[in-house]
Write a protein that holds these residues in place. Structure first.
Motif, PDB file in Angstrom:
ATOM      1  N   UNK A 188      -4.696  -4.994  -1.113  1.00  0.00           N
ATOM      2  CA  UNK A 188      -3.634  -4.073  -0.712  1.00  0.00           C
ATOM      3  C   UNK A 188      -3.278  -4.331   0.743  1.00  0.00           C
ATOM      4  N   UNK A 189      -2.001  -4.183   1.075  1.00  0.00           N
ATOM      5  CA  UNK A 189      -1.560  -4.511   2.429  1.00  0.00           C
ATOM      6  C   UNK A 189      -0.310  -3.710   2.779  1.00  0.00           C
ATOM      7  N   UNK A 190       0.009  -3.597   4.083  1.00  0.00           N
ATOM      8  CA  UNK A 190       1.242  -2.906   4.498  1.00  0.00           C
ATOM      9  C   UNK A 190       2.479  -3.596   3.936  1.00  0.00           C
ATOM     10  N   UNK A 191       3.554  -2.834   3.838  1.00  0.00           N
ATOM     11  CA  UNK A 191       4.781  -3.335   3.227  1.00  0.00           C
ATOM     12  C   UNK A 191       5.292  -4.588   3.924  1.00  0.00           C
ATOM     13  N   UNK A 192       5.322  -4.589   5.255  1.00  0.00           N
ATOM     14  CA  UNK A 192       5.884  -5.731   5.978  1.00  0.00           C
ATOM     15  C   UNK A 192       5.108  -7.015   5.658  1.00  0.00           C
ATOM     16  N   UNK A 193       3.780  -6.919   5.680  1.00  0.00           N
ATOM     17  CA  UNK A 193       2.965  -8.094   5.369  1.00  0.00           C
ATOM     18  C   UNK A 193       3.190  -8.540   3.931  1.00  0.00           C
ATOM     19  N   UNK A 194       3.296  -7.565   3.044  1.00  0.00           N
ATOM     20  CA  UNK A 194       3.527  -7.871   1.631  1.00  0.00           C
ATOM     21  C   UNK A 194       4.838  -8.646   1.450  1.00  0.00           C
ATOM     22  N   UNK A 195       5.902  -8.161   2.086  1.00  0.00           N
ATOM     23  CA  UNK A 195       7.205  -8.811   1.945  1.00  0.00           C
ATOM     24  C   UNK A 195       7.207 -10.217   2.541  1.00  0.00           C
ATOM     25  N   UNK A 196       6.456 -10.395   3.617  1.00  0.00           N
ATOM     26  CA  UNK A 196       6.392 -11.719   4.242  1.00  0.00           C
ATOM     27  C   UNK A 196       5.625 -12.725   3.384  1.00  0.00           C
ATOM     28  N   UNK A 197       4.644 -12.234   2.643  1.00  0.00           N
ATOM     29  CA  UNK A 197       3.770 -13.143   1.903  1.00  0.00           C
ATOM     30  C   UNK A 197       4.176 -13.344   0.448  1.00  0.00           C
ATOM     31  N   UNK A 198       5.013 -12.488  -0.094  1.00  0.00           N
ATOM     32  CA  UNK A 198       5.200 -12.431  -1.542  1.00  0.00           C
ATOM     33  C   UNK A 198       5.716 -13.745  -2.151  1.00  0.00           C
ATOM     34  N   UNK A 199       6.493 -14.513  -1.419  1.00  0.00           N
ATOM     35  CA  UNK A 199       7.002 -15.776  -1.970  1.00  0.00           C
ATOM     36  C   UNK A 199       6.203 -16.994  -1.511  1.00  0.00           C
ATOM     37  N   UNK A 200       5.145 -16.763  -0.694  1.00  0.00           N
ATOM     38  CA  UNK A 200       4.393 -17.900  -0.151  1.00  0.00           C
ATOM     39  C   UNK A 200       2.924 -17.892  -0.575  1.00  0.00           C
ATOM     40  N   UNK A 201       2.551 -16.900  -1.377  1.00  0.00           N
ATOM     41  CA  UNK A 201       1.146 -16.756  -1.727  1.00  0.00           C
ATOM     42  C   UNK A 201       0.831 -17.357  -3.097  1.00  0.00           C
ATOM     43  N   UNK A 202      -0.392 -17.724  -3.276  1.00  0.00           N
ATOM     44  CA  UNK A 202      -0.859 -18.157  -4.589  1.00  0.00           C
ATOM     45  C   UNK A 202      -1.219 -16.952  -5.458  1.00  0.00           C
ATOM     46  N   UNK A 203      -1.341 -15.802  -4.817  1.00  0.00           N
ATOM     47  CA  UNK A 203      -1.696 -14.605  -5.568  1.00  0.00           C
ATOM     48  C   UNK A 203      -0.493 -14.092  -6.363  1.00  0.00           C
TER      49      UNK A 203
ATOM     50  N   UNK B 282       0.802  -1.226   0.000  1.00  0.00           N
ATOM     51  CA  UNK B 282       0.000   0.000   0.000  1.00  0.00           C
ATOM     52  C   UNK B 282       0.836   1.279   0.000  1.00  0.00           C
ATOM     53  N   UNK B 283       2.079   1.216   0.483  1.00  0.00           N
ATOM     54  CA  UNK B 283       2.860   2.457   0.552  1.00  0.00           C
ATOM     55  C   UNK B 283       4.344   2.167   0.428  1.00  0.00           C
ATOM     56  N   UNK B 284       4.715   1.520  -0.652  1.00  0.00           N
ATOM     57  CA  UNK B 284       6.118   1.175  -0.906  1.00  0.00           C
ATOM     58  C   UNK B 284       6.737   2.308  -1.726  1.00  0.00           C
ATOM     59  N   UNK B 285       7.688   3.090  -1.136  1.00  0.00           N
ATOM     60  CA  UNK B 285       8.240   4.248  -1.855  1.00  0.00           C
ATOM     61  C   UNK B 285       8.788   3.878  -3.232  1.00  0.00           C
ATOM     62  N   UNK B 286       8.301   4.570  -4.237  1.00  0.00           N
ATOM     63  CA  UNK B 286       8.794   4.380  -5.599  1.00  0.00           C
ATOM     64  C   UNK B 286       8.129   3.267  -6.365  1.00  0.00           C
ATOM     65  N   UNK B 287       7.360   2.414  -5.676  1.00  0.00           N
ATOM     66  CA  UNK B 287       6.756   1.270  -6.350  1.00  0.00           C
ATOM     67  C   UNK B 287       5.230   1.288  -6.323  1.00  0.00           C
ATOM     68  N   UNK B 288       4.628   1.572  -5.172  1.00  0.00           N
ATOM     69  CA  UNK B 288       3.174   1.464  -5.048  1.00  0.00           C
ATOM     70  C   UNK B 288       2.447   2.329  -6.084  1.00  0.00           C
TER      71      UNK B 288
END
Length: 315
Positions: A217-232, A192-198
């Protein structure tokens, strides 16, 4: 009472004759005499005894000379300290950056390569940084090309493309290119608020007309934790891939949208001498500055630049 009057008074007191003092000050004797009379009139007293061949200080003159010596000494010290401060400030280079990977990995390389300078990195949005550059609040700005002020100098340093990271089980995993139609059919998550990317990710979603219900949409920390483990599916970029590691087994497929690729540029005022040392280094090293090889030391020793300070805007 002005400084030059005090300097002339001191010289007269040292030389003891108007002729010698005038020669030392590169003034005519009548002009120097007139200036002394103005000083005496301003103070309301006689500063020199003129009854002999050589001038001698009166009691009032002695008082003034004591304070003049102190004033001129203090003024010299003030001037020296101001010049020292100017020299220090001339070695502070203020760089604006809109993008986390640059802040963490590319800019420390610049700082470590230039240890005689201090770097202040202002982290803010592209529009705000462009305005700060125009207003002279920063010396250099890393910006997407479209945000570079047209009347200033700029050059490209990196071309960044969007990719879609998908699960190996996704029907998109074998695609060579993701179209807007295919993007609309995917279940997506974005930070939701990743500088330069969102903001860039949101532009791509709008252009592709991806339905709101398909986006989480989700906070950066949650996004980074889930990005390699999600089906999305989620976006990534060729720059992000340089330092995210090679442990992920998720395929990354190029995305066909108008906002990709984007050109990251360095913008600066060519008439600003403070900017030029860093600009010259970045221009010379731009092919090496953003690369897997260049990022490696900063993955191991993140933040290891004692001459670099991060300043985050209040957004």
């Amino acid at each position: 009472m002005e400084i030059h009057q005090l300097e002339q008074f001191k010289t007269i007191a040292e030389c003891k004759t108007m002729r010698e003092a005038a020669e030392k000050l590169y003034l005519s004797q009548p002009a120097l005499s007139q200036n002394l009379k103005k000083l005496e009139a301003e103070l309301g007293c006689t500063l020199f005894d003129r009854s002999h061949n050589q001038l001698s200080l009166t009691a009032y003159g002695e008082i003034l000379l004591e304070h003049v010596n102190r004033i001129l000494f203090d003024l010299k010290e003030v001037t020296e300290r101001i010049e020292e401060r100017k020299l220090e400030e001339s070695k502070v280079i203020r760089i604006g950056s809109f993008y986390s990977p640059l802040n963490l990995f590319a800019l420390p390389q610049v700082a470590n390569a230039m240890p005689n300078f201090k770097f202040e990195v202002v982290v803010d949005g592209s529009e705000a940084l462009a305005k700060s550059l125009v207003d002279g609040k920063i010396d250099i700005a890393f910006l997407p090309f479209q945000f570079c002020p047209a009347h200033l100098d700029s050059f490209p340093v990196f071309q960044e493309s969007l990719f879609l990271s998908v699960s190996p089980r996704s029907k998109l995993a074998d695609k060579e290119l993701i179209t807007s139609k295919e993007l609309r059919q995917a279940d997506l998550m974005i930070p939701s608020n990743f500088p330069g990317l969102s903001g860039w990710y949101e532009d791509a979603l709008r252009e592709a007309k991806v339905p709101k219900e398909s986006i989480e949409r989700m906070p950066i920390r949650e996004y980074l934790e889930r990005m390699d483990r999600t089906e999305k599916a989620h976006f990534t970029t060729n720059m992000m891939g340089m330092f995210s590691g090679s442990g992920s087994v998720r395929p990354s497929v190029p995305v066909e949208v108008g906002v990709s690729p984007r050109v990251i540029s360095v913008a600066f005022d060519g008439d600003n001498p403070r900017a030029l040392p860093a600009v010259d280094y970045i221009s010379e090293k731009q092919d090496e500055l953003i690369s897997n090889h260049a990022f490696l030391p900063y993955l191991m020793f993140e933040g290891g630049s004692p001459n670099l300070t991060m300043i985050f805007s209040e957004q």
